[in-house]
Write a protein that holds these residues in place. Structure first.
Motif, mmCIF file in Angstrom:
data_model
loop_
_atom_site.group_PDB
_atom_site.id
_atom_site.type_symbol
_atom_site.label_atom_id
_atom_site.label_comp_id
_atom_site.label_asym_id
_atom_site.label_seq_id
_atom_site.Cartn_x
_atom_site.Cartn_y
_atom_site.Cartn_z
ATOM 1 N N LEU A 1 41.261 47.839 41.461
ATOM 2 C CA LEU A 1 40.438 47.107 40.495
ATOM 3 C C LEU A 1 39.335 47.998 39.920
ATOM 4 O O LEU A 1 38.975 47.872 38.752
ATOM 5 N N ASN B 1 42.745 39.730 45.018
ATOM 6 C CA ASN B 1 41.782 39.757 43.915
ATOM 7 C C ASN B 1 40.770 38.618 44.085
ATOM 8 O O ASN B 1 39.569 38.810 43.925
ATOM 9 N N CYS C 1 36.925 42.264 39.366
ATOM 10 C CA CYS C 1 38.083 41.367 39.399
ATOM 11 C C CYS C 1 38.132 40.475 38.156
ATOM 12 O O CYS C 1 39.192 39.941 37.816
#
Length: 156
Positions: free
Chosen positions: A78, A109, A120
């Motif tokens: 991420l 996530n 995220c």
């Protein structure tokens, strides 16, 4: 573990961490705003404020989130999503090497303990739709607009 609550444009953020790094940044209620920021959290507070003032696009902090090895691999991926960009859960799964792991990736996530720092909010549905977000879809939309190069200008 030292913690503090700060006022940000989309509510309040609770920051937790120690000399080993920042372990969480999460949504907090208004009534706990801190007057004193622990030294271990000062860099995080400074960088979050700079982010919201559009003076910072990439965080430079020591992070120490708790999670499984798989979750940490998702969170690390991420962090490679550039400021102002989005990717889909499918793309994220491909980057991690397993398109069949899309649900596990989405779950990891959603368990991201470092709201905003590990972005995220930059992950969206394959059709471009906003999907679940621990901070609420209105905050996700706000963050994406905040990072957008082509910000919508108000007519009034």
């Amino acid at each position: 573990m030292p913690s503090c609550v700060i006022d940000i444009p989309i509510g309040f953020a609770k920051i937790t961490g120690d000399k080993n790094g920042i372990s969480s940044v999460s949504i907090a209620s208004e009534n706990g705003k801190s007057n004193i920021i622990p030294e271990e959290l000062l860099d995080c507070v400074t960088q979050l404020k700079a982010y919201f003032k559009e003076e910072l696009q990439t965080f430079d902090l020591t992070l120490n989130p708790e999670g499984t090895a798989f979750q940490k691999s998702v969170w690390k991926q991420l962090q490679t999503i550039p400021y102002g960009k989005t990717i889909s859960y499918l793309e994220l799964s491909k980057h991690l090497g397993d398109v069949k792991a899309i649900r596990a990736v989405a779950n990891a996530n959603g368990k991201n303990p470092l709201w905003i720092i590990i972005p995220c909010h930059r992950v969206i549905g394959s059709d471009g739709s906003l999907t679940g977000y621990a901070g609420g879809l209105s905050r996700k939309q706000w963050l994406l607009n905040h990072e957008s190069i082509n910000k919508q200008q108000s007519l009034f």
